[in-house]
Design a protein around this motif. Sequence first.
Motif, PDB file in Angstrom:
ATOM      1  N   PHE A 103       8.786   1.165  -8.193  1.00 47.09           N
ATOM      2  CA  PHE A 103       8.207  -0.113  -8.602  1.00 47.09           C
ATOM      3  C   PHE A 103       6.725  -0.177  -8.249  1.00 47.09           C
ATOM      4  O   PHE A 103       5.932  -0.830  -8.950  1.00 47.09           O
ATOM      5  N   GLU A 104       6.331   0.498  -7.184  1.00 46.55           N
ATOM      6  CA  GLU A 104       4.922   0.518  -6.805  1.00 46.55           C
ATOM      7  C   GLU A 104       4.106   1.372  -7.772  1.00 46.55           C
ATOM      8  O   GLU A 104       2.946   1.059  -8.058  1.00 46.55           O
ATOM      9  N   GLU A 105       4.723   2.432  -8.292  1.00 49.49           N
ATOM     10  CA  GLU A 105       4.075   3.225  -9.355  1.00 49.49           C
ATOM     11  C   GLU A 105       3.885   2.362 -10.594  1.00 49.49           C
ATOM     12  O   GLU A 105       2.837   2.414 -11.248  1.00 49.49           O
ATOM     13  N   ASN A 106       4.912   1.577 -10.946  1.00 49.32           N
ATOM     14  CA  ASN A 106       4.817   0.716 -12.128  1.00 49.32           C
ATOM     15  C   ASN A 106       3.690  -0.298 -11.977  1.00 49.32           C
ATOM     16  O   ASN A 106       2.954  -0.590 -12.930  1.00 49.32           O
ATOM     17  N   MET A 107       3.551  -0.837 -10.765  1.00 48.73           N
ATOM     18  CA  MET A 107       2.498  -1.812 -10.539  1.00 48.73           C
ATOM     19  C   MET A 107       1.120  -1.151 -10.582  1.00 48.73           C
ATOM     20  O   MET A 107       0.134  -1.748 -11.030  1.00 48.73           O
ATOM     21  N   LEU A 108       1.036   0.094 -10.117  1.00 45.74           N
ATOM     22  CA  LEU A 108      -0.219   0.839 -10.235  1.00 45.74           C
ATOM     23  C   LEU A 108      -0.609   1.000 -11.699  1.00 45.74           C
ATOM     24  O   LEU A 108      -1.786   0.840 -12.063  1.00 45.74           O
ATOM     25  N   MET A 109       0.372   1.305 -12.550  1.00 41.22           N
ATOM     26  CA  MET A 109       0.074   1.446 -13.974  1.00 41.22           C
ATOM     27  C   MET A 109      -0.423   0.130 -14.571  1.00 41.22           C
ATOM     28  O   MET A 109      -1.306   0.128 -15.443  1.00 41.22           O
ATOM     29  N   GLU A 110       0.121  -0.982 -14.107  1.00 40.57           N
ATOM     30  CA  GLU A 110      -0.382  -2.277 -14.589  1.00 40.57           C
ATOM     31  C   GLU A 110      -1.847  -2.447 -14.194  1.00 40.57           C
ATOM     32  O   GLU A 110      -2.659  -2.942 -14.981  1.00 40.57           O
ATOM     33  N   ALA A 387       1.814  -3.488   0.547  1.00 40.25           N
ATOM     34  CA  ALA A 387       2.799  -4.562   0.500  1.00 40.25           C
ATOM     35  C   ALA A 387       2.181  -5.867   0.008  1.00 40.25           C
ATOM     36  O   ALA A 387       2.799  -6.610  -0.775  1.00 40.25           O
ATOM     37  N   LEU A 388       0.971  -6.158   0.434  1.00 44.81           N
ATOM     38  CA  LEU A 388       0.306  -7.386  -0.016  1.00 44.81           C
ATOM     39  C   LEU A 388       0.076  -7.356  -1.514  1.00 44.81           C
ATOM     40  O   LEU A 388       0.312  -8.349  -2.216  1.00 44.81           O
ATOM     41  N   ARG A 389      -0.369  -6.199  -2.018  1.00 44.78           N
ATOM     42  CA  ARG A 389      -0.605  -6.120  -3.456  1.00 44.78           C
ATOM     43  C   ARG A 389       0.707  -6.282  -4.236  1.00 44.78           C
ATOM     44  O   ARG A 389       0.765  -6.993  -5.236  1.00 44.78           O
ATOM     45  N   SER A 390       1.780  -5.632  -3.770  1.00 46.37           N
ATOM     46  CA  SER A 390       3.057  -5.705  -4.476  1.00 46.37           C
ATOM     47  C   SER A 390       3.611  -7.123  -4.461  1.00 46.37           C
ATOM     48  O   SER A 390       4.044  -7.644  -5.494  1.00 46.37           O
ATOM     49  N   TRP A 391       3.588  -7.748  -3.290  1.00 49.39           N
ATOM     50  CA  TRP A 391       4.186  -9.078  -3.180  1.00 49.39           C
ATOM     51  C   TRP A 391       3.466 -10.086  -4.077  1.00 49.39           C
ATOM     52  O   TRP A 391       4.095 -10.971  -4.666  1.00 49.39           O
ATOM     53  N   CYS A 392       2.144  -9.945  -4.189  1.00 49.01           N
ATOM     54  CA  CYS A 392       1.375 -10.859  -5.042  1.00 49.01           C
ATOM     55  C   CYS A 392       1.559 -10.562  -6.524  1.00 49.01           C
ATOM     56  O   CYS A 392       1.200 -11.389  -7.369  1.00 49.01           O
TER      57      CYS A 392
END
Length: 626
Positions: A103-110, A387-392
């Motif tokens: 999921f963190e990879e997916n958020m990086l792609m966003e 974690a802060l970036r993911s949670w937001c």
Amino acid sequence: MERSPYCTQAAVHLIEGRAGTGKTSRLIGLAVDLLEGGAQPEELLLFAATPAAARALEGRLAAHLDAGAAPRVTTVPAFALALLGTPEAVAHTGRRGRVLLRFEENMLMEDLKTSGVAPRRLAEMVKFLSRSLVDLEPMEGSWFYDGQEEHVFSLMARHLRFREAYREGELPRAAWDYLSAVPEARAAASVGHVLVDDYQMLSRASQAVAGLLAASTLTVAGDPLARARGCEDYPAADGLEQLARANPDATGEHAGFSHLAAVITDAVNRFAQDEALGAVEPIPSRAGIVGTCEACAFARPEDELAGAVAMVAELIGAGGAPERIGVAAANRLWAGNLARALRARGIAVSAPTRASVAGDGRSLDTCKLARTVTLLRLTADENDPLALRSWCGFGDYLANSALASAVVEGRARLSLACGAIFEKEPGVLLAQEAEKADAALERAREIGGRLASVRGTALFRSACQAVGLGEAEVPTGIAQAVSEAGDDADAAALCRVIEGACTAATFDETGVRIGLPEDFIGQNLDAMVMAGLVNGLTLPRRYFDAAQMERDKRPALLAAEMAKTYLCAGKAKTSLRFTYFSEAPLATAESLQLKIHRVRLRDGERICEVRPSETIRAITGVYYHD
């Protein structure tokens, strides 16, 4: 002239041979000789191509040694992750020794979509840049094809530095860069003797790291025909050749005889002689054992499934040890069906499945496990930028990427205590995203107060309950890892075991091995059943569709699939069977995306004729001609 990354100060010895010729046994013998000759276990380091192969190699090596005398056996990516997690490496790189979860990879792609590059083009570009990294390309200046490539790479690098984490595929390159730049780190990490199995399945960066670590000797074993992918996406199949060329004083030996039954050796020879793998000369068998090899046709998929299960039951009934029997399936779906059928027959199964923390972050209801893990990261460190970036980002269609970009560029920062903080008055979009981030972080603070006083499984359960994740929804691999961590594990320890469950997969000690052909890299088996070998499952249907795959790209895909079949067939010492079906109902054929040869109407039902896979054409004599 630029120095080759394959140059090493160590004495190089190469062991080459085809499938079943005993390369791994020879490697183990040399390791035992070093230990018996006075070398200490900590002076040896052995690398395998996958975590499952490393575990198998470790077990085989331990059988020749006294308890506690075995050297370390691992994979290069796992070694690199541990190296990059040392305080010295963290201080040098600015990143912690951890990898992004799915999921963190997916958020990086966003976040990378803020580059303005079309999503499909962006995905292809990231894939190309990832391969270039592990191929040890310079990744700077005029090397880039255009400014867009350089911009995307720079953006990805900045976001990864901000997250203080690595993408799994870049670990060997990051280790290579660190060891090359810091001589003290290289000296501290070096060992006297490095031994590598299935060298051709490692990426170029991993092969180079192995050479950097070797102080006295570097011994590698490999088979140029076994070009399957191990735990790395971009293996350097020409690594053996490059290593020999870069080290003119290297010594070598060639394993020219098979230890498999003669009939299986003949089958492996036929694969090796196929033009897709280079049409090399056959080798003889010296095993002196009786074996079986056959391609078994069944009418329909369900018949083939039942037939494969019956074969396994027959092998066990004849005295075969379940852990010495392998079942290779064409894809994960087929493997899952076979595993369920075997368990229904009362046969224990071991499958090397990796856990995954995924989910669509745009909806809070579909990413509960991802939110649970992020809560654990925040509990371990409330200032954790990842974690802060993911949670937001959870719950927003664009993952609040504009705010994330502002943070990476230094125009804003995130704090669990204070929310989003800006250097100057934000625009409308940033203000909207900041409002959502503040609400999310306030919720995290509230939950964090309840999590601070618990540990172990109770901590994990509390985090799950906070986001509404039911116990039954937690993947088995992650639940088991958390349980094994113990009741005293803190949030940081739980994060580490969850990452471990998502980055490594090995077979259990007991049970019939079942998986994809590449899962059997490094395994030592007596019998192998390769199931689902029809066109469409392997090779995939796109291979036969000119609209999906250009003709000039087909040979590479065929060679890759043939290499996996060749590799897997070479794991069977006494019994090898290929199974396939010859027809399927149209609805089934479409759902499985099979290559349909012909459709007939029989008793009111549309039945599709299906042909055996191109990858076993040397055994069946059946070819697909377009």
